[in-house]
Design a protein around this motif. Structure first.
Motif, short mmCIF file in Angstrom:
data_model
loop_
_atom_site.label_atom_id
_atom_site.label_comp_id
_atom_site.label_asym_id
_atom_site.label_seq_id
_atom_site.Cartn_x
_atom_site.Cartn_y
_atom_site.Cartn_z
N ALA A 156 0.82 -1.21 0.00
CA ALA A 156 0.00 0.00 0.00
C ALA A 156 0.85 1.26 0.00
N ALA A 157 2.08 1.19 0.50
CA ALA A 157 2.90 2.40 0.63
C ALA A 157 4.35 2.10 0.26
N HIS A 158 4.56 1.82 -1.01
CA HIS A 158 5.93 1.63 -1.50
C HIS A 158 6.04 2.34 -2.85
N ALA A 159 7.06 2.03 -3.63
CA ALA A 159 7.26 2.69 -4.92
C ALA A 159 8.14 1.81 -5.79
N ALA A 160 8.31 2.25 -7.06
CA ALA A 160 9.23 1.60 -8.01
C ALA A 160 8.84 0.16 -8.31
N SER A 161 7.56 -0.18 -8.20
CA SER A 161 7.06 -1.54 -8.46
C SER A 161 7.66 -2.59 -7.55
N ILE A 162 8.27 -2.17 -6.44
CA ILE A 162 8.86 -3.12 -5.50
C ILE A 162 7.74 -3.85 -4.75
N GLY A 163 7.78 -5.17 -4.78
CA GLY A 163 6.77 -5.97 -4.10
C GLY A 163 5.48 -6.13 -4.87
N VAL A 164 5.42 -5.65 -6.12
CA VAL A 164 4.20 -5.75 -6.92
C VAL A 164 4.28 -7.00 -7.79
N ILE A 165 3.24 -7.80 -7.77
CA ILE A 165 3.29 -9.08 -8.48
C ILE A 165 1.89 -9.48 -8.94
N ARG A 166 1.81 -10.02 -10.14
CA ARG A 166 0.53 -10.52 -10.67
C ARG A 166 0.35 -11.97 -10.25
N VAL A 225 6.95 -2.59 -19.87
CA VAL A 225 7.16 -3.27 -18.59
C VAL A 225 7.50 -4.73 -18.86
N SER A 226 8.07 -5.37 -17.84
CA SER A 226 8.51 -6.75 -17.97
C SER A 226 7.32 -7.70 -18.11
N ASP A 227 7.59 -8.91 -18.55
CA ASP A 227 6.56 -9.93 -18.64
C ASP A 227 6.07 -10.29 -17.24
N PRO A 228 4.81 -10.78 -17.13
CA PRO A 228 4.30 -11.21 -15.84
C PRO A 228 5.21 -12.29 -15.25
N PRO A 229 5.25 -12.39 -13.92
CA PRO A 229 4.33 -11.76 -12.97
C PRO A 229 4.81 -10.42 -12.42
N TYR A 230 5.99 -9.95 -12.82
CA TYR A 230 6.54 -8.73 -12.23
C TYR A 230 6.22 -7.52 -13.10
N ASP A 363 30.21 -7.08 -9.81
CA ASP A 363 28.99 -6.92 -9.03
C ASP A 363 28.05 -8.12 -9.22
N GLU A 364 27.35 -8.46 -8.15
CA GLU A 364 26.33 -9.51 -8.19
C GLU A 364 25.00 -8.89 -8.57
N LEU A 365 24.33 -9.47 -9.57
CA LEU A 365 23.03 -9.00 -10.03
C LEU A 365 21.97 -10.02 -9.63
N ILE A 366 20.90 -9.53 -8.99
CA ILE A 366 19.87 -10.43 -8.50
C ILE A 366 18.51 -9.96 -9.03
N LEU A 367 17.87 -10.79 -9.82
CA LEU A 367 16.57 -10.46 -10.39
C LEU A 367 15.46 -10.62 -9.34
N PRO A 368 14.31 -9.95 -9.56
CA PRO A 368 13.21 -10.03 -8.58
C PRO A 368 12.76 -11.45 -8.28
N ALA A 369 12.77 -12.33 -9.27
CA ALA A 369 12.31 -13.70 -9.03
C ALA A 369 13.17 -14.43 -8.02
N GLU A 370 14.36 -13.90 -7.77
CA GLU A 370 15.28 -14.55 -6.83
C GLU A 370 15.58 -13.68 -5.62
N GLY A 371 14.67 -12.73 -5.34
CA GLY A 371 14.80 -11.92 -4.14
C GLY A 371 15.35 -10.53 -4.37
N GLY A 372 15.62 -10.15 -5.60
CA GLY A 372 16.17 -8.84 -5.89
C GLY A 372 15.11 -7.81 -6.23
N ASP A 373 15.57 -6.65 -6.69
CA ASP A 373 14.68 -5.58 -7.10
C ASP A 373 15.43 -4.71 -8.10
#
Length: 422
Positions: A156-166, A225-230, A363-373
């Motif tokens: 309810a109170a975040h930004a940048a599509s963080i934590g948003v999932i279909r 935007v990226s493919d679902p679910p993100y 640098d280590e890159l972590i995608l949202p599906a694996e806990g990143g943002d």
């Protein structure tokens, strides 16, 4: 001593602040003497500021107010504003405490709390999405059953599509709920999760300027935007001649009125469902991802300058001086892993306005599906210009294809994956 007007800017000091908000500070400093409140000792900001107070946590109202009063005692501050999402409410309160122009803090709270915004949209008949605020998985399951799948889980109170999932099925909901809950727990105005109707259609944002209650719709930003679910935003484009502007302007103005925004620059997100605008959310600040810079490249309208003018109760100049287009391509890897090589090959054509890398080899890159943002996954961006948005977008894709980019994939256990594809 300078005889220029003094404006107080409250800005985040994260490591990418210069890359994404440096153009804002540069624009404001061209006209105003800037006094700054930020969370770390200034570095790149120094050439643009007259004075600074460091507040480790600008969301701490008492500390922010004390810093603001100290700067107001040293300088004749005539306005205060922020382009940082997390600071909208405390900065509005600071402006009120200093007797300076501001949209009411309550309106900024409505922007920050998406549940409140949905209620106001419904009350004022602004086309939006069905939405239920929940605190538990069981409540989310009941809400999704009522709304009907697919649904979207959103803090309810975040930004940048963080934590948003279909979510498309009840089983996916069970897997996805912790992903949204982790992000929701960081919310300042609310820690609730929203279960919302999925709006199926292209996404755009509408860049608006409101002064003394009158809103001017300046530009439309088309999004990829990226493919679902993100819902990671991958690209934006702005065209001064976009015919969609007149179609989405009434809904954007209605949303701003419903929230009670009277002054400032707003970034209004919506989706076109069956060709009709449906509100996603309103951000009571300049859009991120360099969107304000795209607007200036395409139209000549300076949104950071407009925000400063309004904060100082001065009518902004919103006269277009260009009729062009610009695009930004946000660069993400195809897989999580270690970035081993990154460089730009080939020529640097005049239409390639800038390239920025925020990650570097090693640098280590972590995608949202694996806990990143977006902060752990995004490599950087490329900005291009052209007579039309389609050409600017294709040029941006062309620029990204010339990148020498290599990733050493990391092995990820099934248990480490997040969301419905786990």
């Amino acid at each position: 001593m300078s005889d220029r007007p003094v404006v107080l800017v409250v800005s985040a000091a994260d490591k990418e602040a210069e890359a994404y908000r440096g153009y804002c500070l540069e624009s404001v400093a061209a006209v105003y003497d800037v006094v700054l409140i930020t969370s770390e000792e200034p570095s790149w900001e120094v050439p643009y500021i007259r004075d600074c107070v460091v507040v480790p946590d600008p969301t701490d109202q008492a500390a922010l107010s004390a810093a603001g009063r100290a700067l107001a005692e040293r300088h004749d501050v005539i306005g205060v504003f922020t382009w940082t999402e997390w600071y909208l409410v405390p900065v509005a309160r600071l402006a009120r405490q200093l007797g300076l122009p501001t949209t009411a803090p309550e309106a900024m709270q409505a922007c920050r709390n998406k549940a409140t915004a949905r209620s106001l949209f419904a009350r004022h008949r602004v086309p939006s999405a069905s939405s239920v605020s929940v605190r538990t998985l069981q409540e989310a399951q009941r809400a999704a059953d009522r709304i009907g799948y697919p649904v979207v889980l959103k803090p309810a109170a975040h930004a940048a599509s963080i934590g948003v999932i279909r979510v498309d099925t009840p089983d996916q909901l069970t897997a996805a709920y912790p992903f949204a809950a982790r992000a929701a727990g960081l919310g300042l105005e609310s820690t609730d999760i929203l279960v919302e109707e999925y709006l199926d259609g292209p996404e755009v944002s509408v860049e608006c300027v409101t002064y003394r209650g009158e809103t001017t719709v300046v530009a439309v930003t088309r999004k990829t935007v990226s493919d679902p679910p993100y819902f990671e935003e991958l690209a934006h484009s702005v065209d001064a001649a976009d015919p969609l502007l007149t179609e989405v302007a009434p809904a954007a103005r209605a949303a701003i009125r419903a929230l009670g925004i009277t002054d400032g620059v707003s970034h209004v997100e919506m989706r076109l469902v069956g060709g009709q605008p449906r509100l996603v959310e309103v951000n009571g600040r300049l859009g991120g991802d360099m969107i304000g810079h795209l607007v200036r490249l395409a139209t000549g309208i300076d949104l950071p300058r407009a925000a400063a003018d309004i904060a100082c109760d001065r009518a902004p100049d919103l006269t277009p001086t260009r009729a062009s287009a610009a695009a930004i391509r946000l660069i993400y890897p195809d897989t999580s892993g270690t970035l081993t090589s990154l460089h730009l090959d080939g020529p640097h054509p005049p239409w390639l306005e800038r390239v920025h890398f925020q990650h570097h080899p090693g640098d280590e890159l972590i995608l949202p599906a694996e806990g990143g943002d977006m902060f752990t996954a995004r490599i950087g961006y490329a900005i291009t210009t052209a007579p039309t948005a389609d050409l600017a977008h294709s040029r941006a894709e062309q620029a990204v294809r010339t990148l020498g980019l290599k990733i050493s994939p990391r092995a990820v256990s099934q248990s480490a994956r997040i969301g419905p594809n786990a």
